[in-house]
Scaffold this motif. Structure first.
Motif, PDB file in Angstrom:
ATOM      1  N   UNK A   1     -34.384 -36.855  22.187  1.00 18.19           N
ATOM      2  CA  UNK A   1     -34.487 -37.874  23.139  1.00 18.19           C
ATOM      3  C   UNK A   1     -34.158 -38.884  22.671  1.00 18.19           C
ATOM      4  N   UNK A   2     -33.193 -39.817  23.373  1.00 16.65           N
ATOM      5  CA  UNK A   2     -32.709 -41.088  22.801  1.00 16.65           C
ATOM      6  C   UNK A   2     -33.096 -41.902  23.759  1.00 16.65           C
ATOM      7  N   UNK A   3     -33.573 -43.122  23.308  1.00 19.86           N
ATOM      8  CA  UNK A   3     -33.859 -44.374  23.963  1.00 19.86           C
ATOM      9  C   UNK A   3     -33.254 -45.520  23.226  1.00 19.86           C
ATOM     10  N   UNK A   4     -32.890 -46.764  24.192  1.00 21.51           N
ATOM     11  CA  UNK A   4     -32.376 -48.150  23.566  1.00 21.51           C
ATOM     12  C   UNK A   4     -33.496 -48.547  22.753  1.00 21.51           C
ATOM     13  N   UNK A   5     -33.168 -49.005  21.473  1.00 24.30           N
ATOM     14  CA  UNK A   5     -33.736 -49.725  20.362  1.00 24.30           C
ATOM     15  C   UNK A   5     -33.371 -51.239  20.834  1.00 24.30           C
ATOM     16  N   UNK A   6     -34.373 -52.141  20.793  1.00 25.79           N
ATOM     17  CA  UNK A   6     -34.189 -53.380  20.899  1.00 25.79           C
ATOM     18  C   UNK A   6     -34.718 -54.122  19.868  1.00 25.79           C
TER      19      UNK A   6
ATOM     20  N   UNK B   1     -29.475 -54.751  17.471  1.00 27.46           N
ATOM     21  CA  UNK B   1     -30.184 -54.116  18.518  1.00 27.46           C
ATOM     22  C   UNK B   1     -29.460 -53.879  19.760  1.00 27.46           C
ATOM     23  N   UNK B   2     -29.900 -52.964  20.770  1.00 31.52           N
ATOM     24  CA  UNK B   2     -29.382 -52.932  22.215  1.00 31.52           C
ATOM     25  C   UNK B   2     -27.918 -52.581  22.260  1.00 31.52           C
TER      26      UNK B   2
ATOM     27  N   UNK C   1      -8.840 -54.356  17.560  1.00 31.99           N
ATOM     28  CA  UNK C   1      -9.909 -53.224  17.931  1.00 31.99           C
ATOM     29  C   UNK C   1     -11.017 -53.905  18.716  1.00 31.99           C
ATOM     30  N   UNK C   2     -11.754 -53.047  19.742  1.00 30.91           N
ATOM     31  CA  UNK C   2     -12.724 -53.673  20.640  1.00 30.91           C
ATOM     32  C   UNK C   2     -13.624 -52.210  20.846  1.00 30.91           C
ATOM     33  N   UNK C   3     -15.162 -52.210  20.535  1.00 34.12           N
ATOM     34  CA  UNK C   3     -16.096 -51.295  20.774  1.00 34.12           C
ATOM     35  C   UNK C   3     -17.411 -51.535  21.466  1.00 34.12           C
ATOM     36  N   UNK C   4     -17.741 -50.852  22.126  1.00 32.09           N
ATOM     37  CA  UNK C   4     -19.112 -51.062  22.785  1.00 32.09           C
ATOM     38  C   UNK C   4     -19.935 -49.853  22.560  1.00 32.09           C
ATOM     39  N   UNK C   5     -21.119 -50.134  21.836  1.00 34.51           N
ATOM     40  CA  UNK C   5     -22.134 -49.122  21.624  1.00 34.51           C
ATOM     41  C   UNK C   5     -23.497 -49.465  21.707  1.00 34.51           C
ATOM     42  N   UNK C   6     -24.331 -48.606  21.535  1.00 32.99           N
ATOM     43  CA  UNK C   6     -25.887 -49.100  21.802  1.00 32.99           C
ATOM     44  C   UNK C   6     -26.543 -48.291  20.793  1.00 32.99           C
TER      45      UNK C   6
END
Length: 447
Positions: A432-437, A248-249, A86-91
């Motif tokens: 509203x979604x914003x990237x969490x770092x 994060x991120x 498996x390989x996954x990209x998420x944020x």
């Protein structure tokens, strides 16, 4: 708000042990992740020892973001992940500028197990061990909390010692484990959101309970133990949700074929300008349809078990397109990220036997958003929850939203029965979604 015995302002940050500058020989696959996280610590100086003992009456509190999956989902699900790889990209994302998942717990003088999972329902008090042994049914109220309590071992009851324990009552177990236990969890997202809620909450609960015990842990521990919790609840599932929320991120995670499952995660180091641009172009719309991920999981696993060529080929493509998404993010190519999201959504529909009519509002949303977007996908397993949309560059998001709202309202009124499109306008557009770092934050004391 419940009172705390800790002094005001005495909020000691307790990062997981794999963020500490010490021996990492116990880590499986998080070396690169740890190096990336070291650039973004929990905004406090990192201690050089494990968590301190927590005084009775003092809360351990934690928060975590949600996650939006961008590519590769379903390849993280067992047995697919160890039979195929498996390989996954998420944020990781904040919702309305806040981490949507919060957990707090404390030891109490009263030998009572108190669980609170809904602010509109009084906390439940448990006295019999049998009352926490029904976690195998995910529809039982509080099943997630009960499974996490058992998995954490905080009561001396573990999955391996579920029935053969030297206690007859919860009070006896509490007495021998340090006092009563109060556990409170909250989510600001609707049920069945597709944002990884149950898995991320499980990881956060486990982090809180382990800190309350004074037990050191790694991010690795939380990820694998959350998989155990899902098995205890008979929901199955994969590993990308907890990875997506506690780290994060933007992340890329992989799992090679074979057992035992070995998960390796890298946080993709992206510039502040890219993240700001991504935030300005990301929309999150609630469809009003909820669906238990377990139901879709059963369909996908049956399709995988049949080994039909189209299903196997789709899994290959999901992994390949996760690599494409990773490359597009590194190159700052938002158009390619959007293209991957489009194909990803089509793969989800095929694997789960759903369509753009599930729920009906999605087809309408995509129709009216189409001139303005690079791509879109329902978050998570699909079939409901949130629709994530990536706008084309140089558009005024408020104007786009106003145009789509008006078009949707007119078409819904004239062509669709009210029962088919039943999401309330204020709930649909209130996110509203914003990237969490930051990722998972754990502290002693209330925030």
């Amino acid at each position: 708000m419940l009172s705390t015995a800790s002094a005001p302002g005495s909020h000691t940050m307790i990062p997981p042990a794999d963020l500490l500058p010490q021996d990492r020989s116990n880590l499986k696959n998080f070396d690169s992740t740890t190096e990336a996280l070291a650039k973004h610590p929990l905004r406090h100086q990192l201690p050089t020892q494990g968590p301190p003992m927590v005084p009775r009456g003092t809360y351990v509190s934690a928060s975590a973001p949600a996650r939006i999956d961008l590519a590769g989902g379903w390849t993280d699900t067992t047995p697919i992940t160890h039979e195929h790889g498996g390989k996954v990209v998420n944020v990781a994302v904040k919702i309305n500028d806040r981490a949507p998942y919060t957990v707090k717990a404390r030891r109490t003088e009263a030998l009572v197990l108190s669980l609170s999972y809904d602010p509109d329902i009084p906390p439940e008090h448990f006295h019999s061990l049998d009352q926490i042994r029904d976690h195998a049914d995910p529809l039982v109220p509080g099943a997630l909390l009960k499974a996490c309590i058992v998995a954490s071992g905080i009561l001396g009851i573990t999955p391996k010692r579920h029935d053969d324990v030297p206690f007859k009552t919860i009070a006896e177990a509490l007495k021998h484990s340090g006092g009563g236990l109060e556990l409170v969890i909250r989510s600001t997202l609707p049920l069945g959101s597709g944002m990884g809620t149950s898995s991320i909450l499980a990881a956060v609960i486990l982090a809180v309970l382990k800190t309350l015990k004074g037990e050191a842990y790694t991010m690795d521990d939380l990820i694998y133990l959350t998989l155990d919790v899902e098995q205890m609840m008979n929901t199955g599932g994969g590993w990308q949700d907890q990875v997506g929320g506690i780290l994060p991120g933007f992340k890329v995670s992989t799992c090679e074929r074979g057992l035992p499952i070995q998960i390796k995660t890298n946080v993709i180091d992206l510039s502040d300008s890219f993240i700001k641009n991504f935030d300005s172009r990301l929309l999150l719309i609630y469809t009003g349809q909820t669906r238990l991920a377990k139901n879709l999981l059963q369909t996908v696993l049956m399709n995988w078990a049949g080994q039909e060529p189209v299903v196997v080929e789709t899994m290959h493509r999901l992994v390949q397109e996760a690599s494409q998404c990773e490359r597009a993010l590194i190159e700052g190519n938002m158009q390619d990220v959007g293209e991957v999201m489009k194909r990803y959504f089509a793969h989800k529909c095929l694997l789960s036997n759903t369509s753009l009519e599930d729920p009906p509002v999605v087809k309408l949303l995509l129709k009216h958003f189409d001139p303005y977007i690079e791509g879109a996908s329902l978050a998570g397993a699909g079939g409901g929850g949130f629709l994530a949309v990536l706008l084309k560059p140089d558009l005024d998001r408020d104007s786009v939203l106003a145009t789509v709202k008006n078009a949707l309202a007119n078409e819904t009124y004239h062509r669709y029965h009210a029962d088919d499109i039943n999401v309330k306008d204020d709930l649909m557009w209130a996110w509203e979604a914003t990237v969490d770092t930051t990722g998972l934050v754990v502290q002693i004391g209330e925030p």
